[in-house]
Design a protein around this motif. Structure first.
Motif, PDB file in Angstrom:
ATOM      1  N   LYS A  51     -12.181  10.389 -15.508  1.00 15.53           N
ATOM      2  CA  LYS A  51     -11.935  11.044 -15.866  1.00 15.53           C
ATOM      3  C   LYS A  51     -10.379  10.776 -16.774  1.00 15.53           C
ATOM      4  O   LYS A  51      -9.565  11.500 -17.186  1.00 15.53           O
ATOM      5  CB  LYS A  51     -11.253  12.602 -15.522  1.00 15.53           C
ATOM      6  N   GLY A  52      -9.820   9.579 -16.891  1.00 22.16           N
ATOM      7  CA  GLY A  52      -8.706   9.490 -16.873  1.00 22.16           C
ATOM      8  C   GLY A  52      -7.892   8.893 -16.098  1.00 22.16           C
ATOM      9  O   GLY A  52      -8.351   9.455 -15.002  1.00 22.16           O
ATOM     10  N   ASN A  53      -6.725   9.161 -16.187  1.00 18.23           N
ATOM     11  CA  ASN A  53      -5.757   8.685 -15.810  1.00 18.23           C
ATOM     12  C   ASN A  53      -5.229  10.499 -15.786  1.00 18.23           C
ATOM     13  O   ASN A  53      -5.235  11.017 -16.237  1.00 18.23           O
ATOM     14  CB  ASN A  53      -3.687   7.970 -16.375  1.00 18.23           C
ATOM     15  N   ARG A  54      -5.154  10.526 -14.306  1.00 21.60           N
ATOM     16  CA  ARG A  54      -4.886  11.628 -13.396  1.00 21.60           C
ATOM     17  C   ARG A  54      -4.059  11.524 -11.930  1.00 21.60           C
ATOM     18  O   ARG A  54      -4.307  10.452 -11.652  1.00 21.60           O
ATOM     19  CB  ARG A  54      -5.824  12.891 -12.919  1.00 21.60           C
ATOM     20  N   HIS A  55      -3.483  13.092 -11.247  1.00 24.26           N
ATOM     21  CA  HIS A  55      -2.795  12.862 -10.440  1.00 24.26           C
ATOM     22  C   HIS A  55      -3.726  13.742  -9.245  1.00 24.26           C
ATOM     23  O   HIS A  55      -4.137  14.819  -9.951  1.00 24.26           O
ATOM     24  CB  HIS A  55      -1.308  13.058 -10.712  1.00 24.26           C
ATOM     25  N   VAL A  56      -4.095  13.050  -8.051  1.00 28.16           N
ATOM     26  CA  VAL A  56      -4.985  14.311  -7.038  1.00 28.16           C
ATOM     27  C   VAL A  56      -3.856  14.388  -5.395  1.00 28.16           C
ATOM     28  O   VAL A  56      -3.741  13.053  -5.246  1.00 28.16           O
ATOM     29  CB  VAL A  56      -6.032  13.868  -6.616  1.00 28.16           C
ATOM     30  N   THR A  57      -3.885  15.304  -4.550  1.00 31.93           N
ATOM     31  CA  THR A  57      -3.965  14.976  -3.629  1.00 31.93           C
ATOM     32  C   THR A  57      -5.215  14.508  -2.997  1.00 31.93           C
ATOM     33  O   THR A  57      -6.454  15.067  -3.631  1.00 31.93           O
ATOM     34  CB  THR A  57      -3.319  16.262  -2.893  1.00 31.93           C
ATOM     35  N   ALA A  58      -4.983  14.734  -1.984  1.00 36.02           N
ATOM     36  CA  ALA A  58      -6.073  14.405  -0.858  1.00 36.02           C
ATOM     37  C   ALA A  58      -7.474  15.694  -0.881  1.00 36.02           C
ATOM     38  O   ALA A  58      -8.887  15.574  -0.747  1.00 36.02           O
ATOM     39  CB  ALA A  58      -6.215  13.389   0.764  1.00 36.02           C
ATOM     40  N   GLU A  59      -6.309  16.456  -1.120  1.00 32.99           N
ATOM     41  CA  GLU A  59      -7.364  18.256  -0.977  1.00 32.99           C
ATOM     42  C   GLU A  59      -8.115  17.746  -1.839  1.00 32.99           C
ATOM     43  O   GLU A  59      -9.381  18.643  -2.363  1.00 32.99           O
ATOM     44  CB  GLU A  59      -6.184  18.949  -0.803  1.00 32.99           C
ATOM     45  N   MET A  60      -7.773  18.161  -2.932  1.00 36.72           N
ATOM     46  CA  MET A  60      -8.222  17.941  -4.797  1.00 36.72           C
ATOM     47  C   MET A  60      -9.104  17.706  -4.600  1.00 36.72           C
ATOM     48  O   MET A  60     -10.233  17.894  -4.967  1.00 36.72           O
ATOM     49  CB  MET A  60      -7.225  17.526  -5.859  1.00 36.72           C
ATOM     50  N   ASP A 103      -1.757   8.864  -7.723  1.00 42.00           N
ATOM     51  CA  ASP A 103      -2.129   8.493  -9.619  1.00 42.00           C
ATOM     52  C   ASP A 103      -2.606   7.286  -9.911  1.00 42.00           C
ATOM     53  O   ASP A 103      -3.022   6.443  -9.585  1.00 42.00           O
ATOM     54  CB  ASP A 103      -0.473   7.839 -10.090  1.00 42.00           C
ATOM     55  N   THR A 104      -3.808   7.531 -10.697  1.00 41.18           N
ATOM     56  CA  THR A 104      -4.726   6.647 -11.072  1.00 41.18           C
ATOM     57  C   THR A 104      -4.207   5.562 -11.940  1.00 41.18           C
ATOM     58  O   THR A 104      -5.162   4.482 -12.140  1.00 41.18           O
ATOM     59  CB  THR A 104      -6.057   7.239 -11.523  1.00 41.18           C
ATOM     60  N   ASN A 105      -3.307   6.122 -12.972  1.00 39.35           N
ATOM     61  CA  ASN A 105      -2.030   4.969 -13.482  1.00 39.35           C
ATOM     62  C   ASN A 105      -1.022   4.311 -12.156  1.00 39.35           C
ATOM     63  O   ASN A 105      -0.412   4.707 -12.155  1.00 39.35           O
ATOM     64  CB  ASN A 105      -2.054   5.383 -14.600  1.00 39.35           C
ATOM     65  N   PRO A 106      -1.934   3.042 -11.853  1.00 41.12           N
ATOM     66  CA  PRO A 106      -0.854   2.065 -10.622  1.00 41.12           C
ATOM     67  C   PRO A 106       0.434   1.797 -11.388  1.00 41.12           C
ATOM     68  O   PRO A 106       1.118   0.900 -10.868  1.00 41.12           O
ATOM     69  CB  PRO A 106      -2.000   1.236 -10.513  1.00 41.12           C
ATOM     70  N   THR A 107       0.765   1.704 -12.704  1.00 42.99           N
ATOM     71  CA  THR A 107       1.618   1.166 -13.327  1.00 42.99           C
ATOM     72  C   THR A 107       3.258   1.878 -13.193  1.00 42.99           C
ATOM     73  O   THR A 107       3.082   2.983 -12.643  1.00 42.99           O
ATOM     74  CB  THR A 107       2.221   0.812 -14.956  1.00 42.99           C
ATOM     75  N   GLU A 108       4.213   0.996 -13.290  1.00 44.94           N
ATOM     76  CA  GLU A 108       5.551   2.047 -12.606  1.00 44.94           C
ATOM     77  C   GLU A 108       5.769   3.028 -14.099  1.00 44.94           C
ATOM     78  O   GLU A 108       5.701   2.650 -15.413  1.00 44.94           O
ATOM     79  CB  GLU A 108       6.771   0.480 -13.497  1.00 44.94           C
ATOM     80  N   HIS A 109       5.826   4.103 -13.766  1.00 47.43           N
ATOM     81  CA  HIS A 109       6.405   5.330 -14.716  1.00 47.43           C
ATOM     82  C   HIS A 109       6.692   6.241 -14.164  1.00 47.43           C
ATOM     83  O   HIS A 109       6.606   6.543 -12.625  1.00 47.43           O
ATOM     84  CB  HIS A 109       4.779   5.444 -15.956  1.00 47.43           C
ATOM     85  N   HIS A 110       7.325   7.193 -14.395  1.00 45.08           N
ATOM     86  CA  HIS A 110       8.168   8.715 -13.999  1.00 45.08           C
ATOM     87  C   HIS A 110       7.103   9.038 -14.169  1.00 45.08           C
ATOM     88  O   HIS A 110       6.126   9.520 -15.197  1.00 45.08           O
ATOM     89  CB  HIS A 110       9.507   8.476 -14.796  1.00 45.08           C
ATOM     90  N   HIS A 111       7.350  10.167 -12.933  1.00 51.75           N
ATOM     91  CA  HIS A 111       6.621  11.820 -13.764  1.00 51.75           C
ATOM     92  C   HIS A 111       7.686  13.522 -13.563  1.00 51.75           C
ATOM     93  O   HIS A 111       8.790  12.901 -13.594  1.00 51.75           O
ATOM     94  CB  HIS A 111       6.429  12.165 -12.464  1.00 51.75           C
ATOM     95  N   TYR A 112       6.858  14.322 -14.400  1.00 51.64           N
ATOM     96  CA  TYR A 112       7.579  15.206 -14.025  1.00 51.64           C
ATOM     97  C   TYR A 112       6.941  16.184 -12.872  1.00 51.64           C
ATOM     98  O   TYR A 112       4.995  15.781 -12.609  1.00 51.64           O
ATOM     99  CB  TYR A 112       7.251  16.540 -15.038  1.00 51.64           C
ATOM    100  N   PHE A 113       7.605  17.386 -11.965  1.00 55.16           N
ATOM    101  CA  PHE A 113       6.941  17.801 -11.095  1.00 55.16           C
ATOM    102  C   PHE A 113       6.794  19.251 -11.879  1.00 55.16           C
ATOM    103  O   PHE A 113       7.746  19.293 -10.991  1.00 55.16           O
ATOM    104  CB  PHE A 113       7.494  17.211  -9.844  1.00 55.16           C
ATOM    105  N   LEU A 114       5.558  20.062 -11.892  1.00 55.35           N
ATOM    106  CA  LEU A 114       5.881  21.375 -11.643  1.00 55.35           C
ATOM    107  C   LEU A 114       5.899  22.091 -10.928  1.00 55.35           C
ATOM    108  O   LEU A 114       4.503  22.090 -10.269  1.00 55.35           O
ATOM    109  CB  LEU A 114       4.546  21.854 -12.959  1.00 55.35           C
ATOM    110  N   GLU A 115       6.756  22.669 -10.716  1.00 55.20           N
ATOM    111  CA  GLU A 115       6.954  23.472  -8.801  1.00 55.20           C
ATOM    112  C   GLU A 115       6.393  24.195  -8.762  1.00 55.20           C
ATOM    113  O   GLU A 115       5.452  24.859  -7.537  1.00 55.20           O
ATOM    114  CB  GLU A 115       8.384  24.134  -8.849  1.00 55.20           C
ATOM    115  N   GLU A 116       5.987  25.348 -10.015  1.00 56.69           N
ATOM    116  CA  GLU A 116       5.119  26.248 -10.193  1.00 56.69           C
ATOM    117  C   GLU A 116       3.776  26.263  -9.866  1.00 56.69           C
ATOM    118  O   GLU A 116       3.121  27.006  -9.169  1.00 56.69           O
ATOM    119  CB  GLU A 116       5.379  27.795 -10.996  1.00 56.69           C
ATOM    120  N   GLU A 117       3.470  25.201 -10.550  1.00 55.94           N
ATOM    121  CA  GLU A 117       1.803  25.187 -10.438  1.00 55.94           C
ATOM    122  C   GLU A 117       1.579  23.732  -9.260  1.00 55.94           C
ATOM    123  O   GLU A 117      -0.123  23.169  -9.037  1.00 55.94           O
ATOM    124  CB  GLU A 117       1.518  23.628 -11.992  1.00 55.94           C
TER     125      GLU A 117
END
Length: 156
Positions: A51-60, A103-117
């Motif tokens: 699915k391209g670059n994305r962020h997952v947890t083990a549970e997801m 993160d499927t994009n292992p390059t160094e970059h920064h993130h926002y964390f959307l707390e409610e979601e």
């Protein structure tokens, strides 16, 4: 010759864009980083990188594997994510003490964390500048800098 994964993964449960995922490329990628392309690694890699670059947890990822009828345990998912991280295919991000995101994009970059979601989102590359880091202790060097900016909706 039919692909041995054809009987292992229920392709009907996968979105159409995933059905053409080149499994041979994934197997080659695993071999290049020194991992044997087992059925479970290839299946989980197919779910992760299809699915391209994305962020997952083990549970997801475990839930996605279950939906796709990939027979793996949660422990296998954790082990595979950690193996992929060790060889540089993934980047692990600790958002809080209870959850790790991969993160499927292992390059160094920064993130926002959307707390409610409970969701990580890549920050635009021009979004932040890091300057004047403290000197690392003797015998150590800075391996990288991660910035995670936590966001929540404004209260009215």
């Amino acid at each position: 010759m039919t692909d041995p994964l054809s009987s292992f993964i229920d392709h009907r449960s996968m979105p159409q864009y995933r059905r053409g995922c080149p499994l041979s490329e994934l197997r080659d990628k695993l071999r290049r980083v020194g991992l044997r392309p087992t059925r479970q690694r290839v299946s989980l890699g197919w779910l992760l990188f299809g699915k391209g670059n994305r962020h997952v947890t083990a549970e997801m990822l475990f839930d996605e594997a279950s939906s796709a009828r990939v027979p793996v345990s949660l422990a296998t998912v954790y082990n595979t994510l950690h193996q992929f991280t060790e060889v540089g295919l993934l980047r692990q991000l600790a958002v809080d003490g209870t959850k790790a995101y991969f993160d499927t994009n292992p390059t160094e970059h920064h993130h926002y964390f959307l707390e409610e979601e409970g969701e990580l989102v890549d920050m635009p590359e021009t979004g932040i500048t890091i300057a004047d880091l403290p000197v690392a202790p003797e015998g150590m060097e800075v391996a990288g800098v991660e910035v995670i900016v936590r966001l929540r909706k404004k209260s009215s």
